[in-house]
Motif scaffolding. Structure first.
Motif, PDB file in Angstrom:
ATOM      1  N   ARG A 117       0.839  -1.195   0.000  1.00  0.00           N
ATOM      2  CA  ARG A 117       0.000   0.000   0.000  1.00  0.00           C
ATOM      3  C   ARG A 117       0.876   1.247   0.000  1.00  0.00           C
ATOM      4  O   ARG A 117       1.890   1.309   0.680  1.00  0.00           O
ATOM      5  CB  ARG A 117      -0.913  -0.009   1.225  1.00  0.00           C
ATOM      6  N   LEU A 118       0.447   2.239  -0.774  1.00  0.00           N
ATOM      7  CA  LEU A 118       1.175   3.495  -0.842  1.00  0.00           C
ATOM      8  C   LEU A 118       0.370   4.591  -0.149  1.00  0.00           C
ATOM      9  O   LEU A 118      -0.851   4.635  -0.270  1.00  0.00           O
ATOM     10  CB  LEU A 118       1.432   3.897  -2.301  1.00  0.00           C
ATOM     11  N   PRO A 119       1.046   5.497   0.575  1.00  0.00           N
ATOM     12  CA  PRO A 119       0.341   6.600   1.232  1.00  0.00           C
ATOM     13  C   PRO A 119      -0.341   7.504   0.213  1.00  0.00           C
ATOM     14  O   PRO A 119       0.082   7.596  -0.946  1.00  0.00           O
ATOM     15  CB  PRO A 119       1.461   7.347   1.968  1.00  0.00           C
ATOM     16  N   ALA A 120      -1.389   8.187   0.660  1.00  0.00           N
ATOM     17  CA  ALA A 120      -2.117   9.096  -0.232  1.00  0.00           C
ATOM     18  C   ALA A 120      -1.217  10.184  -0.763  1.00  0.00           C
ATOM     19  O   ALA A 120      -1.333  10.596  -1.930  1.00  0.00           O
ATOM     20  CB  ALA A 120      -3.306   9.706   0.526  1.00  0.00           C
ATOM     21  N   LEU A 121      -0.292  10.681   0.077  1.00  0.00           N
ATOM     22  CA  LEU A 121       0.614  11.738  -0.359  1.00  0.00           C
ATOM     23  C   LEU A 121       1.502  11.261  -1.506  1.00  0.00           C
ATOM     24  O   LEU A 121       1.858  12.037  -2.399  1.00  0.00           O
ATOM     25  CB  LEU A 121       1.477  12.202   0.819  1.00  0.00           C
ATOM     26  N   THR A 122       1.853   9.987  -1.489  1.00  0.00           N
ATOM     27  CA  THR A 122       2.664   9.433  -2.576  1.00  0.00           C
ATOM     28  C   THR A 122       1.901   9.475  -3.890  1.00  0.00           C
ATOM     29  O   THR A 122       2.459   9.796  -4.942  1.00  0.00           O
ATOM     30  CB  THR A 122       3.066   7.984  -2.248  1.00  0.00           C
ATOM     31  N   TRP A 123       0.595   9.155  -3.835  1.00  0.00           N
ATOM     32  CA  TRP A 123      -0.215   9.203  -5.054  1.00  0.00           C
ATOM     33  C   TRP A 123      -0.323  10.629  -5.588  1.00  0.00           C
ATOM     34  O   TRP A 123      -0.313  10.858  -6.791  1.00  0.00           O
ATOM     35  CB  TRP A 123      -1.609   8.642  -4.783  1.00  0.00           C
ATOM     36  N   ILE A 124      -0.413  11.597  -4.684  1.00  0.00           N
ATOM     37  CA  ILE A 124      -0.439  12.997  -5.114  1.00  0.00           C
ATOM     38  C   ILE A 124       0.863  13.347  -5.824  1.00  0.00           C
ATOM     39  O   ILE A 124       0.859  13.986  -6.886  1.00  0.00           O
ATOM     40  CB  ILE A 124      -0.659  13.927  -3.902  1.00  0.00           C
ATOM     41  N   GLY A 125       1.985  12.916  -5.242  1.00  0.00           N
ATOM     42  CA  GLY A 125       3.282  13.178  -5.863  1.00  0.00           C
ATOM     43  C   GLY A 125       3.402  12.533  -7.230  1.00  0.00           C
ATOM     44  O   GLY A 125       3.951  13.126  -8.167  1.00  0.00           O
ATOM     45  N   ILE A 126       2.897  11.311  -7.355  1.00  0.00           N
ATOM     46  CA  ILE A 126       2.937  10.621  -8.646  1.00  0.00           C
ATOM     47  C   ILE A 126       2.146  11.396  -9.691  1.00  0.00           C
ATOM     48  O   ILE A 126       2.598  11.587 -10.830  1.00  0.00           O
ATOM     49  CB  ILE A 126       2.400   9.186  -8.497  1.00  0.00           C
ATOM     50  N   ALA A 127       0.956  11.876  -9.300  1.00  0.00           N
ATOM     51  CA  ALA A 127       0.128  12.634 -10.237  1.00  0.00           C
ATOM     52  C   ALA A 127       0.833  13.921 -10.681  1.00  0.00           C
ATOM     53  O   ALA A 127       0.829  14.263 -11.874  1.00  0.00           O
ATOM     54  CB  ALA A 127      -1.214  12.965  -9.593  1.00  0.00           C
ATOM     55  N   VAL A 128       1.439  14.620  -9.744  1.00  0.00           N
ATOM     56  CA  VAL A 128       2.150  15.861 -10.081  1.00  0.00           C
ATOM     57  C   VAL A 128       3.340  15.575 -10.986  1.00  0.00           C
ATOM     58  O   VAL A 128       3.593  16.286 -11.967  1.00  0.00           O
ATOM     59  CB  VAL A 128       2.604  16.588  -8.793  1.00  0.00           C
ATOM     60  N   ALA A 129       4.095  14.512 -10.674  1.00  0.00           N
ATOM     61  CA  ALA A 129       5.267  14.159 -11.481  1.00  0.00           C
ATOM     62  C   ALA A 129       4.875  13.762 -12.898  1.00  0.00           C
ATOM     63  O   ALA A 129       5.533  14.150 -13.875  1.00  0.00           O
ATOM     64  CB  ALA A 129       6.045  13.027 -10.805  1.00  0.00           C
ATOM     65  N   VAL A 130       3.814  12.983 -13.025  1.00  0.00           N
ATOM     66  CA  VAL A 130       3.353  12.565 -14.357  1.00  0.00           C
ATOM     67  C   VAL A 130       2.894  13.777 -15.164  1.00  0.00           C
ATOM     68  O   VAL A 130       3.201  13.891 -16.369  1.00  0.00           O
ATOM     69  CB  VAL A 130       2.222  11.528 -14.233  1.00  0.00           C
ATOM     70  N   LEU A 131       2.193  14.690 -14.521  1.00  0.00           N
ATOM     71  CA  LEU A 131       1.767  15.910 -15.213  1.00  0.00           C
ATOM     72  C   LEU A 131       2.967  16.725 -15.669  1.00  0.00           C
ATOM     73  O   LEU A 131       3.007  17.210 -16.813  1.00  0.00           O
ATOM     74  CB  LEU A 131       0.889  16.756 -14.283  1.00  0.00           C
TER      75      LEU A 131
END
Length: 319
Positions: A117-131
């Protein structure tokens, strides 16, 4: 103070990698091949003298599974070098370095695939990095098709780097750092050598300045840089070091600007900024995942590479 100085030296050392690749007047695959051949040669004598018993154990039936992890990691590393190093010659140093720095993002997806499981903050970072990566690559679409190809290769290099780290994690559970490094780099060098020979990529006939660039890659990014990061980890938290490593991106861009005259494309800067911000969020968000610490292991300077990589992304592991 010494740890801070070591971290500064390490950032500068790894930041020279992409500019040296772009500067070298030789095919990127040949540079990658020589880089790993020389690195293997630097570590192998120590292993042959001090780790002979471990090598014999890996050759036995009960040790072949562990040896296989080393081989697979070497294959992934060869794919990483075979994609990222050409990217530094196709697109700008700034973009290639930033895109390959997305490794933690792909490390997160690998962890997810392993059921972690990944923390919610990690998913936010992934979204920002992909963008950010999309914006940076989109800026190159209107600039040059060659640059877009370099962008895609750099992203592929980040994916293979994540795979290399994940496979190396498996191998390093039971194999010493130096033995793992020797096998992994040896396999990587052999694969790249076969690819160069099959594609008739020249491996000799380079200028003296190109050979100096290759030596600089081995001594700087491959040995000195990661070793200094390893030393800094004894005094500076791993999360701090991980964020400091992102300074490689602006560092490489400044070196390429000063040395190679590569002025960063203004249209790509917002995307690169978002990309780095996203990766930093991934790194910081990952610290919420509790993991057991990785015990340090004594070894030559090259040992710092695997130890550093393991600690850089250890928050993606679960107990």
């Amino acid at each position: 103070m010494l740890a801070s100085g070591a971290a500064a030296v390490a950032v500068l050392a790894v930041a020279t990698s992409a500019p040296l690749i772009a500067y070298a007047a030789a095919p990127a695959l040949a540079i990658a091949c020589w880089r790993n051949l020389l690195a293997t040669g630097a570590v192998a004598p120590f292993v042959l003298v001090r780790r002979r018993t471990e090598l014999r154990t890996l050759a036995r039936p009960e040790g072949r599974r562990r040896a296989l992890w080393c081989v697979l990691a070497g294959l992934a590393l060869a794919a990483h070098f075979g994609t990222w190093m050409p990217s530094a010659q196709l697109t700008s140093v700034a973009t290639a370095t930033a895109l390959v720095a997305t490794q933690p993002v792909w490390q997160g997806f690998i962890a997810l695939g392993q059921g972690r499981r990944l923390p919610a903050l990690t998913w936010i970072g992934i979204a920002v990095a992909v963008l950010g990566a999309a914006l940076a690559t989109g800026a190159d679409v209107g600039f040059d098709a060659r640059a877009v190809a370099g962008d895609l290769l750099a992203l592929a290099g980040a994916v293979f780097a994540a795979a290399y780290t994940a496979l190396g994690e498996q191998a390093r559970r039971t194999i010493s750092t130096t033995t793992y490094t020797t096998i992994c780099y040896g396999v990587c060098a052999l694969v790249l050598l076969v690819v160069c020979l099959a594609s008739r990529t020249p491996l000799t006939g380079f200028t003296s300045s190109t050979w100096l660039a290759v030596i600089g890659l081995v001594v700087g990014a491959q040995l000195l840089g990661h070793s200094m990061f390893s030393y800094a980890l004894h005094k500076i938290p791993a999360t701090t070091v991980s964020v400091l490593i992102l300074l490689e991106v602006p560092g490489a861009a400044l070196i390429a600007w000063w040395w190679l005259g590569q002025v960063p494309r203004m249209a790509a800067l917002p995307g690169l900024g978002l990309l780095l911000l996203g990766v930093a969020i991934v790194v910081l968000g990952g610290t919420r995942t509790r993991t057991p610490s990785i015990p340090p292991e004594a070894g030559p300077p090259e040992a710092g590479l695997i130890r550093t990589v393991s600690k850089r992304w250890r928050w993606f592991r679960r107990p």
